[in-house]
Scaffold this active site. Structure first.
Site, PDB file in Angstrom:
ATOM      1  N   TRP A 196       0.855  -1.183   0.000  1.00  0.00           N
ATOM      2  CA  TRP A 196       0.000   0.000   0.000  1.00  0.00           C
ATOM      3  C   TRP A 196       0.903   1.250   0.000  1.00  0.00           C
ATOM      4  CZ3 TRP A 196      -0.465   3.952   3.703  1.00  0.00           C
ATOM      5  CH2 TRP A 196      -1.490   4.878   3.426  1.00  0.00           C
ATOM      6  N   ASP A 475     -14.299   0.864  -5.382  1.00  0.00           N
ATOM      7  CA  ASP A 475     -13.180   0.556  -4.484  1.00  0.00           C
ATOM      8  C   ASP A 475     -13.285  -0.862  -3.930  1.00  0.00           C
ATOM      9  OD1 ASP A 475     -10.900   1.030  -2.987  1.00  0.00           O
ATOM     10  OD2 ASP A 475     -11.617   2.917  -2.150  1.00  0.00           O
ATOM     11  N   ASN A 477     -11.349  -2.565  -0.486  1.00  0.00           N
ATOM     12  CA  ASN A 477     -10.320  -2.177   0.474  1.00  0.00           C
ATOM     13  C   ASN A 477      -9.855  -3.218   1.478  1.00  0.00           C
ATOM     14  OD1 ASN A 477      -9.540   0.453  -0.227  1.00  0.00           O
ATOM     15  ND2 ASN A 477     -11.507   1.233   0.470  1.00  0.00           N
ATOM     16  N   ASP A 545      -2.776   5.213  -3.373  1.00  0.00           N
ATOM     17  CA  ASP A 545      -3.232   6.216  -2.411  1.00  0.00           C
ATOM     18  C   ASP A 545      -2.128   7.215  -2.130  1.00  0.00           C
ATOM     19  OD1 ASP A 545      -5.775   5.343  -2.145  1.00  0.00           O
ATOM     20  OD2 ASP A 545      -5.529   4.394  -0.192  1.00  0.00           O
TER      21      ASP A 545
HETATM   22  C1  GLA Z   1      -9.357   3.720  -0.249  1.00  0.00           C
HETATM   23  C2  GLA Z   1      -9.068   4.466  -1.528  1.00  0.00           C
HETATM   24  C3  GLA Z   1      -9.040   5.951  -1.263  1.00  0.00           C
HETATM   25  C4  GLA Z   1     -10.342   6.386  -0.656  1.00  0.00           C
HETATM   26  C5  GLA Z   1     -10.665   5.564   0.574  1.00  0.00           C
HETATM   27  C6  GLA Z   1     -12.050   5.837   1.088  1.00  0.00           C
HETATM   28  O1  GLA Z   1      -8.310   3.814   0.639  1.00  0.00           O
HETATM   29  O2  GLA Z   1      -7.892   4.016  -2.116  1.00  0.00           O
HETATM   30  O3  GLA Z   1      -8.770   6.665  -2.434  1.00  0.00           O
HETATM   31  O4  GLA Z   1     -11.360   6.256  -1.607  1.00  0.00           O
HETATM   32  O5  GLA Z   1     -10.571   4.174   0.315  1.00  0.00           O
HETATM   33  O6  GLA Z   1     -12.367   5.071   2.187  1.00  0.00           O
END
Ligand code: GLA
Length: 777
Positions: A196, A475, A477, A545
């Site tokens: 990440w 997304d 996550n 990110d």
């Molecule tokens: C992830 C995405 C971010 C954002 C967050 C929101 O980390 O990569 O760009 O959208 O989620 O929770």
């Protein structure tokens, strides 16, 4: 072009040749893959064999000179004298794992058939598909290999498929999509690994002996190990030497396995990660591998990348957005995180519209009770407190400001603290009775279940049609743990990870077909699922990110090996950067992000007028040259302390270059810029993007020229800065393409402490310059 010559198959693209043959024993011997050649006598490419070497096993009595262990095979299997990593492993009903797939027949047919349930490359030209059917007569299992040739892009794709023609159930425990054999082993394998916030760092591993595996087993293609990889020589450079580039049209667990045999031959295979895979096939059922992609270039890494870029832009990315310029967006995440409300968003949007933003994106936090990442995933209805007028109310107001509107969703997930989980706890991927390992306070929905796929399709259909939504950031996550589907029997739990991906593809397929005009952007904690499977549905993916320009220059260099610029979205954010706390100039953040699908992700409301004016100018410039960035040919130059990239329009009349410096070297005024990809005989005008410089960056050096003493950072210092700006140097050269590319432009002298005037190139830590190169009319 596919040619069958007796027992040989020759696959030619414009600059490459791929050849294999059926051996006397019925196996597929790989003969050649590399620069295009004319094959007069195929025998020249065949390894000559009279006796089985050393203590190797003899394949069969009938072929006493054959050991499969020393053959470069197109499709290898276990148990019949080949000890290396196989393409296929089958567990038969009698418990044996031995197979023997020999040639049965081949079919050459027109067109490219899409794979059932899996995305694959497509071709408007409808060329030929080669299908080779192999059979294990002992066990009644078939293995079908398909090949497709994209001539102009120098790409060949392959798939494998197993059909159970026996009366008993079998388990497929390994099925790689492709396998390649090399007769020697002086190669390096380059993989793109990270984590990440630091995705896609290139790692080169010399392949000398034994096995090297690049793989993901976390359910997604992952930022730990992207499925794209390269095989080249240590002497290969960006612009010269042989290089093979490989990828997989798949978004789940994958493996790229390189093995050097006892005879020094290299075998490379890639496909679904066999770790954890056990797919049960009843009589007459089939198992299809994802599509493997390969290209070869004798023109170094840039040559290989350009093949891949053209292929992806034309044959992977599809729909209306394939050739459409991507809008410049403003995303709310780093500006507001979960603290959003209609009023706050509209204030931000207003500032965005004033600087020329085209698309306003509301990120996480808009639905259910979503005030933190601890709850509400799965509850896809607007939070009334934050959005009293719903999505439509907000979207309409954004549209009135002249921008389109987009939202963030994370449809594959559920929070335990959500209405959805309370209603359907069985929809989460969990092992009944076993305590779950948590990740970002959320669980993965069990996409093996059709009813869960239906829920995703229905809930997203409702969201996407509830307002004028023109962009969706999709997304994902968290990675997999406690892999289990209560919808499947015990003997099918080895199917869960792949079934999940198939379920996801069904959702993506139906939703992108229902909403063909929406621009979808993939995301998985940044680049945790950046692959050709996602790009077959979504034209762009959030690369990382991490928006720190320096790290981004490294990440984007990594992506550029395998993926075209317009598939990588890149944002300008605020400083200190939220991931690294590094402070970089606004121009550097823009210059790096401009080599991608550009966006902004910062609180414009808190920015100074000067910053907003600068952003406005950046956006104006990007709009003018957007098609070069998004559809041009990309070239990597130097990389290290200096990052040097060029992107060139298709007609070679326009190019943009960037020179980025990480750390300044004192007393070293000289620097040059070497563009690539220009027309040698075209005359160009070379200039730099001129900027205004703040005197604040010189600190108390201001006193070297000021008649009165100015205290650093004082009101007086700031007041002078408001009214008095310095200008950057002006590069202004007219030169032929060959001179620019091979001699390079000697740039203005850099600031190095001994003097300063309007010709000085102020080039300190983290500074970047954009160069504009345009054909002289
Ligand atoms: C992830 C995405 C971010 C954002 C967050 C929101 O980390 O990569 O760009 O959208 O989620 O929770």
């Amino acid at each position: 072009m596919i040619t069958k010559q007796d027992n040989c198959f020759i696959l030619d693209t414009r600059y490459t040749t791929y050849a294999f043959r059926v051996t006397e024993s019925g196996h597929l011997e790989h003969l050649y893959y590399g620069k295009r050649i004319k094959i007069h006598d195929i025998n020249m490419l065949v390894e000559k064999r009279e006796f089985v070497p050393g203590n190797n096993n003899v394949y069969s009595d009938q072929y006493k000179n054959v050991t499969l262990n020393d053959l470069n095979l197109e499709a290898s299997f276990e148990g019949k004298s080949d000890n290396r990593e196989p393409l296929i492993k089958v567990l038969h009903s009698d418990g044996s794992r031995t197979s023997d797939f020999v040639y049965k027949t081949c079919v050459i047919r027109k067109g490219k058939t899409p794979l059932e349930g899996l995305p694959s490359s497509y071709d408007e030209e409808e060329r030929e598909t080669l299908e080779i059917i192999l059979e294990d007569k002992e066990y009644g299992v078939r293995l079908i290999l398909t090949y497709y040739v994209f001539d102009d892009e120098n790409v060949i794709t392959r798939t494998s498929r197993v059909e159970n023609k026996s009366d008993n159930a079998i388990y497929v425990i390994q099925l790689m999509s492709a396998q390649l054999g090399f007769s020697d082993h002086n190669y390096i394998m380059s993989t793109f690994n990270g984590a990440w916030a630091r995705e896609m760092y290139r790692h080169d591993t010399p392949l000398r002996a034994g096995k090297h595996i690049n793989s993901s087993n976390v359910g997604v293609s992952s930022s730990t190990a992207n499925p794209f990889f390269m095989i080249s020589h240590e002497s290969t450079t960006e612009d010269s030497g042989d290089v093979y580039g490989m990828n997989l049209v798949y978004s789940g667990n994958h493996a790229e396995i390189a093995e050097v045999s006892e005879f020094g031959k290299l075998r490379v295979s890639w496909g679904i990660n066999p770790q954890g895979l056990a797919w049960k096939l009843e009589k007459d059922e089939a198992f299809q591998s994802p599509e493997a992609v390969m290209t070869f270039s004798a023109a170094g890494y840039n040559g290989m990348s350009q093949n891949m870029h053209s292929f992806i832009r034309k044959h992977i990315v599809r729909g209306v957005w394939r050739d459409r310029p991507r809008p410049i967006l403003l995303n709310s995440w780093e500006a507001a995180y979960f603290k959003i409300s209609e009023r706050r968003l509209l204030n931000l949007a207003k500032e965005g519209s004033a600087v020329g933003i085209e698309l306003f994106v509301m990120d996480d936090g808009w639905f259910g009770e979503r005030d933190s990442d601890e709850k509400a995933l799965g509850d896809w209805y607007p939070n009334k407190k934050k959005l009293p007028n719903g999505l439509k109310g907000l979207a309409d107001k954004i549209n009135e400001m002249g921008m389109s509107f987009g939202i963030w969703v994370e449809p594959e997930m559920v929070s335990v603290d959500s209405d959805l989980y309370r209603k359907h706890p069985e929809w989460a991927m969990e092992i009944p009775g076993v305590k779950h390992s948590e990740g970002r306070n959320q669980r993965i929905l069990d996409l093996c279940r059709t009813e869960v796929q239906d829920y995703i399709i229905e809930s997203m259909t409702q969201v996407f049609s509830s307002a004028n939504i023109e962009y969706v950031k999709w997304d994902m996550n968290r990675t997999f743990t406690d892999i289990y589907s209560s919808s499947l029997d015990e003997d099918r739990q080895g199917e869960v990870c792949h079934r999940y991906v198939l379920g996801l593809y069904r959702c993506m397929d139906e939703l992108t077909k229902k909403f063909p005009d929406i621009l979808f952007e993939g995301c998985a904690s940044g680049g945790n699922r950046f692959d050709l499977g996602i790009l077959s549905y979504f034209p762009q993916i959030w690369g990382s990110d991490n928006t720190d320009a320096i790290v981004r220059s490294e990440i984007q260099t990594g992506y550029s090996y395998g993926y075209p610029l317009n598939t990588v979205s890149a944002h300008v954010s605020s400083v200190p950067n939220h991931q690294t706390l590094r402070v970089t100039p606004l121009e550097t953040r823009f210059a790096v992000a401009s080599f991608g699908s550009l966006g902004y992700e910062c609180n414009l409301c808190d920015m100074s007028k000067t910053e907003k004016d600068d952003i406005k100018a950046q956006i104006e410039m990007y709009k003018k040259v957007r098609s070069i960035y998004q559809f041009g040919m990309f070239y990597r130059g130097r990389f290290g302390n200096i990052t040097e990239w060029t992107v060139v329009s298709e007609d070679k009349c326009h190019a943009i270059g960037i020179l980025l410096q990480k750390m300044v070297t004192p007393n070293n005024q000289f620097q040059y810029f070497m563009p690539k990809g220009l027309d040698e005989n075209m005359l160009y005008h070379f200039t730099n993007r001129e900027l205004k410089l703040s005197i604040m960056m010189f600190g108390d050096l201001v006193n070297a020229v000021s008649p009165v003493h100015v205290k650093q950072d004082s009101l007086m210092h700031k007041t002078i800065d408001r009214f008095y700006k310095l200008s950057t140097e002006k590069e202004d050269i007219t030169a032929y393409g060959d001179a620019l590319m091979y001699a390079g432009v000697k740039l203005h002298q850099a600031f190095s402490g001994t003097g300063f005037n309007e010709n000085t190139r102020v080039f300190s830590d983290y500074v970047a310059r954009l160069y504009l190169i345009n054909a002289v009319e």
